[in-house]
Motif scaffolding. Structure first.
Motif, PDB file in Angstrom:
ATOM      1  N   ASP A   1       0.564  -2.247  -6.296  1.00 35.92           N
ATOM      2  CA  ASP A   1       0.155  -2.281  -4.739  1.00 35.92           C
ATOM      3  C   ASP A   1      -0.834  -2.913  -4.852  1.00 35.92           C
ATOM      4  O   ASP A   1      -2.348  -1.674  -4.878  1.00 35.92           O
ATOM      5  CB  ASP A   1       0.088  -1.489  -4.066  1.00 35.92           C
ATOM      6  CG  ASP A   1       2.017  -0.418  -4.041  1.00 35.92           C
ATOM      7  OD1 ASP A   1       2.517  -1.681  -3.719  1.00 35.92           O
ATOM      8  OD2 ASP A   1       2.936   0.579  -4.452  1.00 35.92           O
ATOM      9  N   ASP A   2      -1.365  -3.678  -4.168  1.00 30.58           N
ATOM     10  CA  ASP A   2      -3.138  -4.522  -3.512  1.00 30.58           C
ATOM     11  C   ASP A   2      -3.285  -3.003  -2.318  1.00 30.58           C
ATOM     12  O   ASP A   2      -3.110  -4.050  -1.085  1.00 30.58           O
ATOM     13  CB  ASP A   2      -2.640  -5.807  -4.007  1.00 30.58           C
ATOM     14  CG  ASP A   2      -4.056  -5.966  -3.246  1.00 30.58           C
ATOM     15  OD1 ASP A   2      -4.830  -5.515  -4.134  1.00 30.58           O
ATOM     16  OD2 ASP A   2      -4.187  -7.602  -3.512  1.00 30.58           O
TER      17      ASP A   2
ATOM     18  N   SER B   1      -1.588   4.875  -3.709  1.00 34.44           N
ATOM     19  CA  SER B   1      -1.455   3.705  -3.099  1.00 34.44           C
ATOM     20  C   SER B   1      -0.344   2.774  -1.705  1.00 34.44           C
ATOM     21  O   SER B   1      -0.238   2.531  -0.891  1.00 34.44           O
ATOM     22  CB  SER B   1      -1.785   2.552  -4.059  1.00 34.44           C
ATOM     23  OG  SER B   1      -3.028   2.997  -4.429  1.00 34.44           O
TER      24      SER B   1
ATOM     25  N   ASN C   1      -0.811   2.848   1.759  1.00 34.71           N
ATOM     26  CA  ASN C   1      -0.129   1.128   2.174  1.00 34.71           C
ATOM     27  C   ASN C   1       0.797   1.690   3.088  1.00 34.71           C
ATOM     28  O   ASN C   1       1.086   0.832   4.140  1.00 34.71           O
ATOM     29  CB  ASN C   1       0.545   0.328   0.984  1.00 34.71           C
ATOM     30  CG  ASN C   1       0.841  -1.030   1.418  1.00 34.71           C
ATOM     31  OD1 ASN C   1       0.200  -1.842   1.537  1.00 34.71           O
ATOM     32  ND2 ASN C   1       2.488  -1.127   1.558  1.00 34.71           N
TER      33      ASN C   1
END
Length: 722
Positions: free
Chosen positions: A447-448, A509, A513
């Protein structure tokens, strides 16, 4: 060209088909994998007559015997079979002496805690419904039924008995002719199977199994081309060269197909022929051969027994070699389980030896080639058993001291040469993996999400505190603050790129998000967790936290994320000692480290009064210790397996009384808003499979390495395709 090909002997055709198939597969690679369907079709076609052939051969062959002859067969052939088993088992148990010293490690496997599927010996051996036994392929049960019919025929008299025997003999000839006709298309199946295997099975898949493959090949070749022929030549009128000559066609067929069903008629004919050459074949002896081969086929042959070597290899590969005291039990249990399928027997023996069940995948992966080698050993075993029994029946068996000395000398010399050669050869060319931690140390969070990782621990009384933040406050400030424990593999740790990664780092993360905010990681010490949450240093702790009953009145746990399996990490050579209570209770001067699980440790102290328990600050204090201050550490099997990837000299032992414990995330005691949100969010991520996907990646290592296309000439040499 085609004329020459069709003029070849069937055994030569099969060798040519196999070699051409291997070249074809190497050239075209994965694109010819579909040829396996043709190969499987041909093999199934070849099996069409095998079970009926066994049935009619046994009923007709036993039925025409006299009572005295039948008694002789079952008693003497049984004794010879037992002796051959013992010789083979002794050699198999010696083969691990050829294994080199290497250090290995692997991700956690759920099969460590899964019970082995029970073997239904009743269905396997008792033909309560003979038709079901035949349909399901329960060969032992079908054989018992056939033997019962044959024995009943012995006691019958009159014309009807002769009619049945004649009918069975006629059917036997019919099935034999069908088999001979089908042999003509067998090279096609061999070509297809060889091409498919060469095209789809990568070299890398065998890299980790090279020790097993080399030792297994050596074992099968030793038994097939030295030990068993030497036994035949030492004790019967048949010479060593003749034993190899008469078995050539059957050996080639069995090796090419990996199937000994289809060569039973050939073995019978060859045994008759060689005994005729020595003027040693009476009518009763001919009948003996006809019924002995099908009967012997239903018992575990030496080819089957060789797969026990895989269990010995699995212990070596897993870093927990089978102890000498366990070899007898393993041999007996393995022999009994091998009355059925090897695909049932191997998981059973792995469980018996307390080895991970996922090692069975290595066995299956190598099955195509190893199956060919154990097939030739099985064929030679049938030849040896039949010829020895017939020689004994005909009173031409030579078992005086000179022959026995010759036999013993030859067998011992052959085994010694193979063991020494394999040990030296593999010791020189096979080494430990250079970097076992390479995979886990290079894993990443997918996940960015904008991320900030702090490495400075906040200090109570010095670091400014903040109000406890509910979900609305977190969204408003745009940052989710997550507490983590450094070096807590595989939940939160730094990879080679100095990034904070791990199962819970990835979950954090994903949570950030879904909240639409950034994520900030703050380190903490578990002893200060409740106070740190109350001070607002972070909103939630996500780092493989075992739920602690002493903390429940100071903070709030969300619903359990995972249920981990408690185990012990220790040096490889000590792993087996920690698998059983009896051996643990016998330990002296042993120090066990622990990081958490205080309530369980108190119970352990009361039970294992012979052990010394010492609490340490973190698991790295154990794995990076200098000297042997601690003998073992209590840790989850999942986390321990990940640590062994960094420190392969250690292994994991699952305790005899399997214990599980929950891990969960923690929030401040009064933060009901965040508690409710995370509980509901977690339920959603379990249902949609996201949590399972992360578990498979971080705990099981699935997808941690990139799959490369199978090497092939057409792609990697000629570059004709991408």
């Amino acid at each position: 060209m085609l004329k020459k090909l069709f003029a070849m002997q069937s055994s030569t055709q099969m060798i040519v088909a196999m070699l051409v198939g291997l070249v074809f597969g190497l050239f075209f690679g994965e694109s010819v994998g579909w040829l396996s369907t043709i190969g499987n079709g041909v093999i199934l076609l070849m099996q069409m007559t095998v079970l009926p052939y066994i049935l009619v051969s046994l009923v007709g062959g036993i039925g025409k015997l006299k009572r005295s002859t039948a008694s002789l067969i079952f008693s003497r052939a049984g004794a010879i079979m037992l002796i051959l088993w013992l010789v083979a088992l002794a050699i198999i148990l010696l083969m691990p002496l050829s294994f080199p010293f290497v250090e290995t490690a692997s991700f956690f496997s759920t099969s460590i805690i899964e019970p082995a599927a029970p073997i239904d010996y009743f269905k396997l051996y008792i033909p309560s419904n003979p038709f079901e036994s035949m349909a399901a392929g329960y060969v032992p049960a079908m054989v018992i039924f056939s033997i019962a019919m044959g024995l009943a025929l012995i006691g019958m008299e009159g014309e009807h008995k002769q009619q049945i025997i004649t009918f069975m003999h006629t059917c036997s000839e019919i099935f034999s002719k069908i088999t001979q006709a089908l042999v003509k298309v067998l090279p096609i199946g061999i070509f297809a199977m060889s091409a498919s295997a060469a095209g789809t099975m990568g070299v890398d898949e065998f890299a980790s199994m090279q020790v097993y493959l080399i030792s297994y090949f050596a074992l099968c070749l030793l038994l097939t081309f030295w030990v068993l022929p030497w036994i035949i030549a030492s004790l019967t009128p048949v010479t060593f060269a003749q034993a190899l000559r008469i078995s050539k066609s059957s050996l080639v067929t069995a090796f090419a197909t990996g199937n000994i069903f289809i060569v039973i008629p050939v073995i019978i004919d060859e045994c008759k022929q060689i005994m005729r050459e020595h003027d040693n074949l009476s009518d009763d002896a001919e009948t003996l051969i006809e019924i002995l081969v099908p009967i012997a086929f239903t018992f575990p042959n030496i080819g089957k027994l060789t797969v026990i070597l895989f269990v010995l290899f699995a212990g070596w590969f897993n870093g927990t070699p089978i102890e000498v005291s366990e070899l007898t039990s393993l041999s007996i249990s393995g022999l009994l389980s091998l009355f059925g399928s090897v695909y049932v027997a191997i998981p059973f023996m792995l469980d018996l030896a307390h080895l991970p069940q996922d090692l069975f995948q290595l066995f299956v992966m190598s099955g195509f080639i190893t199956g060919k080698f154990n097939s030739i050993t099985a064929v030679m075993n049938l030849f040896a058993l039949t010829l020895l029994t017939v020689a004994l029946f005909q009173k031409s068996l030579q078992y005086r001291p000179p022959q026995l000395i010759k036999l013993s000398t030859g067998v011992v010399a052959g085994v010694a040469i193979i063991l020494i050669t394999c040990r030296i050869g593999m010791g020189v060319f096979i080494h430990s993996p250079e970097v076992t931690s390479g995979v886990i140390a290079n894993m990443h969070v997918v996940d960015d999400v904008p991320t900030v990782v702090k490495r400075q621990f906040p200090v109570l009384g010095e670091t400014p505190s903040s109000p406890i933040a509910d979900v609305e406050t977190i969204r408003r400030r745009g940052v989710l603050k997550v507490g983590y424990i450094p070096s807590n593999v595989p939940f939160s740790y730094y990879n080679n790129a100095a990034e904070l990664v791990g199962f819970d780092s990835a979950m954090a993360s994903k949570l950030a998000n879904d909240l639409g905010v950034k994520v900030e990681f703050i380190p903490f010490r578990k002893s200060q967790l409740a106070a740190s949450l109350k001070a607002g240093f972070f909103d939630i702790a996500m780092s493989g936290l075992g739920m602690d009953i002493d903390q429940m009145d100071k903070l709030s746990y969300v619903d359990p994320v995972l249920e981990l399996n408690l185990g012990v990490a220790t040096k490889d050579y000590k792993v087996n000692s920690f698998k059983r209570d009896q051996s643990i209770l016998a330990m002296k001067n042993t120090t066990i480290a622990y990081v958490e699980h205080g309530d369980l440790i108190e119970e352990a102290k009361a039970y294992y009064t012979n052990l010394k328990f010492v609490q340490i600050g973190g698991y790295k204090d154990f794995f990076r210790q200098k000297g042997d201050k601690y003998d073992a550490v209590v840790i989850s099997a999942e986390a321990g397996s990940a640590w062994t990837l960094f420190f392969p000299q250690y292994g994991i032992a699952i305790l005899e009384n399997k214990v599980q414990y929950p891990v969960a995330y923690a929030v401040a005691q009064d933060n009901q808003s965040l508690l409710n949100y995370v509980n509901n969010w977690q339920k959603l991520r379990k249902v949609d499979g996201h949590q399972q996907k992360l578990y498979n990646y971080w705990m099981l290592g699935l997808g941690a390495t990139e799959e490369q296309p199978r090497w092939s000439i057409i792609r990697d040499v000629l570059h004709w395709v991408d």
